[in-house]
Design an enzyme around this catalytic site. Structure first.
Site, PDB file in Angstrom:
ATOM      1  N   HIS A  92     -13.202   2.478 -19.022  1.00  0.00           N
ATOM      2  CA  HIS A  92     -14.249   3.181 -18.462  1.00  0.00           C
ATOM      3  C   HIS A  92     -13.674   4.164 -17.580  1.00  0.00           C
ATOM      4  O   HIS A  92     -14.389   5.198 -17.306  1.00  0.00           O
ATOM      5  CB  HIS A  92     -15.350   2.366 -17.910  1.00  0.00           C
TER       6      HIS A  92
ATOM      7  N   GLN B 164     -20.584   3.742 -15.358  1.00  0.00           N
ATOM      8  CA  GLN B 164     -21.660   3.320 -16.173  1.00  0.00           C
ATOM      9  C   GLN B 164     -23.046   3.313 -15.282  1.00  0.00           C
ATOM     10  O   GLN B 164     -23.866   3.421 -15.664  1.00  0.00           O
ATOM     11  CB  GLN B 164     -21.615   1.930 -16.743  1.00  0.00           C
TER      12      GLN B 164
ATOM     13  N   GLY C 212     -18.960  -7.447 -17.347  1.00  0.00           N
ATOM     14  CA  GLY C 212     -18.088  -6.465 -16.534  1.00  0.00           C
ATOM     15  C   GLY C 212     -19.181  -5.137 -16.490  1.00  0.00           C
ATOM     16  O   GLY C 212     -20.014  -4.690 -17.436  1.00  0.00           O
TER      17      GLY C 212
ATOM     18  N   CYS D  33     -21.018  -3.231 -25.152  1.00  0.00           N
ATOM     19  CA  CYS D  33     -21.152  -2.632 -24.081  1.00  0.00           C
ATOM     20  C   CYS D  33     -22.281  -2.163 -23.484  1.00  0.00           C
ATOM     21  O   CYS D  33     -23.264  -1.790 -24.192  1.00  0.00           O
ATOM     22  CB  CYS D  33     -20.215  -1.132 -23.797  1.00  0.00           C
ATOM     23  N   LEU D  34     -22.721  -2.365 -22.046  1.00  0.00           N
ATOM     24  CA  LEU D  34     -24.041  -2.308 -21.704  1.00  0.00           C
ATOM     25  C   LEU D  34     -24.361  -0.591 -21.971  1.00  0.00           C
ATOM     26  O   LEU D  34     -25.515  -0.391 -21.840  1.00  0.00           O
ATOM     27  CB  LEU D  34     -24.198  -2.447 -20.108  1.00  0.00           C
TER      28      LEU D  34
ATOM     29  N   HIS E  88     -11.301  -3.418 -21.246  1.00  0.00           N
ATOM     30  CA  HIS E  88     -12.691  -2.593 -21.545  1.00  0.00           C
ATOM     31  C   HIS E  88     -13.056  -1.873 -20.351  1.00  0.00           C
ATOM     32  O   HIS E  88     -13.263  -0.678 -20.221  1.00  0.00           O
ATOM     33  CB  HIS E  88     -13.626  -3.537 -21.874  1.00  0.00           C
ATOM     34  N   GLU E  89     -13.196  -2.624 -19.235  1.00  0.00           N
ATOM     35  CA  GLU E  89     -13.530  -1.806 -18.014  1.00  0.00           C
ATOM     36  C   GLU E  89     -12.603  -0.609 -17.375  1.00  0.00           C
ATOM     37  O   GLU E  89     -13.129   0.224 -16.764  1.00  0.00           O
ATOM     38  CB  GLU E  89     -13.892  -2.989 -16.843  1.00  0.00           C
TER      39      GLU E  89
END
Ligand code: ZN
Length: 159
Positions: free
Chosen positions: A135, A51, A46, A89-90, A131-132
């Site tokens: 963000h 990000q 995701g 997380c990236l 999670h997304e």
């Protein structure tokens, strides 16, 4: 398509509120395509627009269930149950931590053509949606971690 640079923890843009998308434009469609490419390139499941440095409410998700989800202006309508599991997380490379999330979520969003839809996600998909969406409101999972953030060498579980 092109990959974009992923912002990492400490970058101010990750802590800000994203603006809703008012209309889809070729530029935003390009962004969505680039977000998928960037996500696949980095092995994520995701990715949210902030990000890659864009403060718009756009999320892409692919948890390998055969779908490529695009969620524009997503709004979580209902949640049910709970699950506790490892999350990454990236934007927080090399780390992982235990986070409790709803086990099931219902989300309303618009797709890349600004068609409204609802999506019900369970288990891993529910986790990815939560999670997304976090963000988009300047929230990182690290604030939800129970116990310590762990160092992980492989990137497979990162979102
Ligand atoms: Zn993330």
């Amino acid at each position: 398509m092109a990959t974009r640079q992923i912002r990492t923890m400490g970058d101010d843009i990750l802590y800000r509120e994203c603006k809703p998308v008012k209309e889809m434009t070729p530029r935003l469609k390009q962004l969505i395509a680039d977000m998928f490419e960037t996500m696949y390139e980095t092995g994520g499941v995701g990715l949210a627009a902030p990000q890659v440095g864009i403060l718009k409410q756009i999320v892409v998700i692919d948890v390998e269930d055969g779908n490529q989800y695009v969620l524009v202006n997503p709004e979580i309508l209902e949640t049910e149950g709970s699950q506790t599991g490892q999350e990454g997380c990236l934007s927080v490379p090399g780390k992982s931590g235990l986070v409790t999330r709803p086990n099931k979520v219902k989300v309303r969003a618009f797709d890349e053509n600004m068609e409204e839809f609802e999506l019900v996600g369970e288990e891993f998909l529910a986790r990815a949606i939560c999670h997304e969406c976090d963000h988009l409101h300047g929230r990182l999972y690290v604030d939800l971690v129970e116990g310590e953030l762990e160092d992980v060498s492989d990137m497979e579980d990162e979102e």
